[in-house]
Design a protein around this motif. Structure first.
Motif, PDB file in Angstrom:
ATOM      1  N   SER A  48      48.218  35.501  41.511  1.00 45.12           N
ATOM      2  CA  SER A  48      49.431  34.598  42.189  1.00 45.12           C
ATOM      3  C   SER A  48      49.121  34.058  43.250  1.00 45.12           C
ATOM      4  O   SER A  48      48.224  34.681  44.290  1.00 45.12           O
ATOM      5  N   ILE A  49      49.707  32.806  43.803  1.00 41.87           N
ATOM      6  CA  ILE A  49      49.412  32.009  44.909  1.00 41.87           C
ATOM      7  C   ILE A  49      50.830  31.584  45.540  1.00 41.87           C
ATOM      8  O   ILE A  49      51.556  31.049  44.705  1.00 41.87           O
ATOM      9  N   GLY A  50      51.144  31.910  46.687  1.00 49.51           N
ATOM     10  CA  GLY A  50      52.137  31.562  47.122  1.00 49.51           C
ATOM     11  C   GLY A  50      53.265  32.417  47.533  1.00 49.51           C
ATOM     12  O   GLY A  50      53.101  33.635  47.176  1.00 49.51           O
ATOM     13  N   SER A  51      54.382  32.111  48.199  1.00 51.09           N
ATOM     14  CA  SER A  51      55.518  32.925  48.349  1.00 51.09           C
ATOM     15  C   SER A  51      57.045  32.254  48.046  1.00 51.09           C
ATOM     16  O   SER A  51      57.187  31.116  48.770  1.00 51.09           O
ATOM     17  N   THR A  97      48.827  32.450  50.572  1.00 54.62           N
ATOM     18  CA  THR A  97      48.921  33.969  50.272  1.00 54.62           C
ATOM     19  C   THR A  97      48.526  34.014  48.627  1.00 54.62           C
ATOM     20  O   THR A  97      48.948  33.484  47.920  1.00 54.62           O
ATOM     21  N   VAL A  98      47.454  34.817  48.517  1.00 53.22           N
ATOM     22  CA  VAL A  98      46.837  35.194  47.126  1.00 53.22           C
ATOM     23  C   VAL A  98      46.940  36.667  46.730  1.00 53.22           C
ATOM     24  O   VAL A  98      46.635  37.482  47.573  1.00 53.22           O
ATOM     25  N   ALA A  99      47.731  36.870  45.680  1.00 51.55           N
ATOM     26  CA  ALA A  99      47.838  38.415  45.357  1.00 51.55           C
ATOM     27  C   ALA A  99      47.140  38.449  44.155  1.00 51.55           C
ATOM     28  O   ALA A  99      47.187  37.824  43.025  1.00 51.55           O
ATOM     29  N   ILE A 100      46.516  39.778  43.959  1.00 51.17           N
ATOM     30  CA  ILE A 100      45.595  40.242  42.842  1.00 51.17           C
ATOM     31  C   ILE A 100      46.041  41.760  42.663  1.00 51.17           C
ATOM     32  O   ILE A 100      45.557  42.543  43.511  1.00 51.17           O
ATOM     33  N   GLY A 101      46.770  41.906  41.619  1.00 54.60           N
ATOM     34  CA  GLY A 101      47.302  43.324  41.398  1.00 54.60           C
ATOM     35  C   GLY A 101      48.099  43.736  42.686  1.00 54.60           C
ATOM     36  O   GLY A 101      49.131  42.900  43.092  1.00 54.60           O
ATOM     37  N   LEU A 146      47.035  43.801  45.870  1.00 58.59           N
ATOM     38  CA  LEU A 146      46.366  43.220  47.007  1.00 58.59           C
ATOM     39  C   LEU A 146      47.038  42.073  47.350  1.00 58.59           C
ATOM     40  O   LEU A 146      47.045  41.118  46.507  1.00 58.59           O
ATOM     41  N   VAL A 147      47.438  42.011  48.496  1.00 63.19           N
ATOM     42  CA  VAL A 147      47.702  40.583  49.063  1.00 63.19           C
ATOM     43  C   VAL A 147      46.872  39.936  50.135  1.00 63.19           C
ATOM     44  O   VAL A 147      46.834  40.694  51.155  1.00 63.19           O
ATOM     45  N   VAL A 148      46.261  39.082  49.834  1.00 63.42           N
ATOM     46  CA  VAL A 148      45.359  38.464  50.619  1.00 63.42           C
ATOM     47  C   VAL A 148      45.960  37.125  51.621  1.00 63.42           C
ATOM     48  O   VAL A 148      46.511  36.180  51.085  1.00 63.42           O
ATOM     49  N   ARG A 149      45.925  37.258  52.875  1.00 58.74           N
ATOM     50  CA  ARG A 149      46.739  36.374  53.529  1.00 58.74           C
ATOM     51  C   ARG A 149      45.643  35.256  54.041  1.00 58.74           C
ATOM     52  O   ARG A 149      44.675  35.368  54.027  1.00 58.74           O
ATOM     53  N   ASN A 150      46.443  33.972  54.139  1.00 59.70           N
ATOM     54  CA  ASN A 150      45.633  32.917  54.735  1.00 59.70           C
ATOM     55  C   ASN A 150      44.414  32.513  53.863  1.00 59.70           C
ATOM     56  O   ASN A 150      43.170  32.321  54.523  1.00 59.70           O
ATOM     57  N   GLN A 151      44.379  32.520  52.516  1.00 56.59           N
ATOM     58  CA  GLN A 151      43.073  32.151  51.740  1.00 56.59           C
ATOM     59  C   GLN A 151      43.144  30.435  51.793  1.00 56.59           C
ATOM     60  O   GLN A 151      44.222  29.913  51.211  1.00 56.59           O
ATOM     61  N   THR A 152      42.034  29.975  51.939  1.00 50.94           N
ATOM     62  CA  THR A 152      41.807  28.812  51.840  1.00 50.94           C
ATOM     63  C   THR A 152      41.230  28.371  50.314  1.00 50.94           C
ATOM     64  O   THR A 152      40.476  29.108  50.004  1.00 50.94           O
ATOM     65  N   PHE A 153      41.656  27.319  49.772  1.00 50.04           N
ATOM     66  CA  PHE A 153      41.596  27.276  48.331  1.00 50.04           C
ATOM     67  C   PHE A 153      41.517  25.847  48.298  1.00 50.04           C
ATOM     68  O   PHE A 153      42.300  25.055  48.714  1.00 50.04           O
ATOM     69  N   GLY A 154      41.237  25.193  46.801  1.00 55.11           N
ATOM     70  CA  GLY A 154      41.172  24.017  46.390  1.00 55.11           C
ATOM     71  C   GLY A 154      42.416  23.828  45.507  1.00 55.11           C
ATOM     72  O   GLY A 154      42.784  24.324  44.345  1.00 55.11           O
ATOM     73  N   MET A 155      43.102  22.702  45.779  1.00 57.27           N
ATOM     74  CA  MET A 155      44.288  22.107  44.935  1.00 57.27           C
ATOM     75  C   MET A 155      43.562  20.938  43.819  1.00 57.27           C
ATOM     76  O   MET A 155      43.383  19.800  44.647  1.00 57.27           O
ATOM     77  N   ALA A 156      43.215  21.188  42.981  1.00 59.40           N
ATOM     78  CA  ALA A 156      42.528  20.207  42.034  1.00 59.40           C
ATOM     79  C   ALA A 156      43.532  19.176  41.606  1.00 59.40           C
ATOM     80  O   ALA A 156      44.502  19.267  41.011  1.00 59.40           O
ATOM     81  N   MET A 157      43.247  17.911  41.919  1.00 61.82           N
ATOM     82  CA  MET A 157      44.265  16.733  41.530  1.00 61.82           C
ATOM     83  C   MET A 157      43.519  15.774  40.515  1.00 61.82           C
ATOM     84  O   MET A 157      44.117  15.008  39.672  1.00 61.82           O
TER      85      MET A 157
END
Length: 396
Positions: free
Chosen positions: A87-90, A158-162, A164-175
């Motif tokens: 999951s991504i975001g809050s 924020t990216v959550a896996i199980g 685990l909550v990873v803060r400030n993760q840079t990722f791509g938003m594909a358009m």
């Protein structure tokens, strides 16, 4: 009163232990996939994606950074793709993702993609305005594929896996996701588990952030992949260590040649008692279903298996003779890792409904090997980021 104090203290210690173990060793089961047999078209698409992913020519040292794959709770789709949720975001926005050791970027479709973009419209899309933890980046990103390029903008969230909550993760938003590459996949985007050296714009990969933020006790993740495409539970991805119940014996570790792809030295390959390859480089890639071989080994192996070549670089095998085929042994770190015919022969459905048998050994126009899920499904694989090494052991 004293007994009550001891009870409360014991419960507090137990809670501390439970929180620590749950927060630093994350076990991700794989999801159900109802169907089993892939079509011949799907096998060909897998080969096309593989060749587009490793668009390199020459020796084993790979330096290109513009490579990303087409393959927690991981879902085994026809033994071709293993994917699972993040999951991504809050609050968290859910995505089913391909966990790919052959790439290093994280990307998902954006809510701002065009309504004409089928690949984007067929999957969950990230809505930045719905996340209170979204931070705009502004930079553009683009990743080249053989069928076009994936492009959009970078963001941070924020990216959550199980747990685990990873803060400030840079990722791509594909358009923009042109072509049909991602239209019918069971995953919306990709979690790259390779090293930063191959990441677009050298963005820090998700697992490196997990380690830097001390979310795992050990900087290791490991894959256990089941090879039955109709299995309810398709295996497991474990962050933070290895699960000794999922393999037999001990892990054979070898050091990485380059910390970009998961690239390591392979001593040799033996077929029917004959050494057919020595001192090659290999890459372990969970985002690839096949075994990609250099031209010489590709021809030798498929010829010795009695394969009938087709115009699509496939080799057809006689389904009635499969049990008579020899084992093929990969020699890594001085240890033997055999594959049986049931491991390297794939069944596929023709358009007319008939069943054919295909060799899992496909052509790689380069002088290195790609060991995909055909190999990783047979051998539990530990990806040790901290010590820059990779380990294999027979899967349970």
């Amino acid at each position: 009163m004293q007994c009550l104090l001891w009870l409360l203290l014991s419960l507090w210690i137990l809670c501390l232990f439970w929180t620590r173990s749950e927060g630093q060793l994350i076990r991700i089961p794989m999801q159900y996939q109802a169907s089993f047999m892939a079509s011949r078209r799907q096998h060909r698409a897998g080969r096309t994606s593989l060749l587009a992913k490793y668009n390199v020519v020459g020796g084993p040292e790979i330096t290109s950074r513009d490579n990303l794959g087409a393959t927690e709770t991981l879902d085994n789709r026809l033994n071709l793709e293993y994917a699972g949720p993040i999951s991504i975001g809050s609050p968290g926005q859910p995505f089913n993702m391909l966990f790919d050791t052959g790439s290093a970027n994280l990307w998902v479709p954006s809510a701002d993609c065009s309504s004409k973009n089928l690949a984007c419209q067929h999957h969950h899309r990230y809505n930045s305005s719905a996340s209170s933890s979204y931070v705009p980046d502004g930079r553009r990103f683009a990743i080249a594929y053989g069928t076009g390029s994936l492009s959009g903008r970078l963001a941070q969230d924020t990216v959550a896996i199980g747990q685990l909550v990873v803060r400030n993760q840079t990722f791509g938003m594909a358009m923009h996701e042109p072509g049909s590459t991602f239209v019918d996949t069971n995953f919306a985007g990709i979690v790259g588990l390779g090293f930063r050296a191959i990441a677009e714009q050298r963005i820090k990969p998700l697992f490196e952030n997990m380690c830097d933020q001390h979310l795992v006790d050990e900087c290791i993740f490991s894959f256990y992949l089941k090879r039955n495409g109709s299995e309810r539970m398709g295996g497991e991805l474990l962050f933070g260590g290895v699960d000794k119940s999922k393999f037999s014996g001990t892990l054979t570790y070898v050091p990485l040649t380059h910390a970009g792809y998961w690239q390591f030295p392979m001593d040799g390959i033996e077929l029917g008692g004959r050494i057919i390859s020595q001192n090659r480089q290999a890459i372990a890639d969970t985002g690839t279903s096949l075994l990609a071989a250099p031209p010489r080994e590709y021809l030798i192996i498929n010829s010795l298996l009695g394969g009938l070549p087709t115009s699509n670089n496939e080799y057809l095998l006689n389904c009635a003779e499969i049990n008579k085929l020899p084992e093929i042994v990969f020699i890594i770190g001085g240890q033997r890792f055999p594959l049986q015919p049931r491991d390297y022969v794939m069944s596929a459905a023709n358009d007319d409904g008939s069943v054919i048998c295909l060799s899992a050994f496909t052509l790689m126009e380069a002088e290195f090997w790609i060991l995909g899920d055909v190999f990783i499904g047979r051998y539990y694989t530990a990806f040790d980021v901290g010590h820059r090494r990779i380990g294999f052991a027979p899967a349970a």
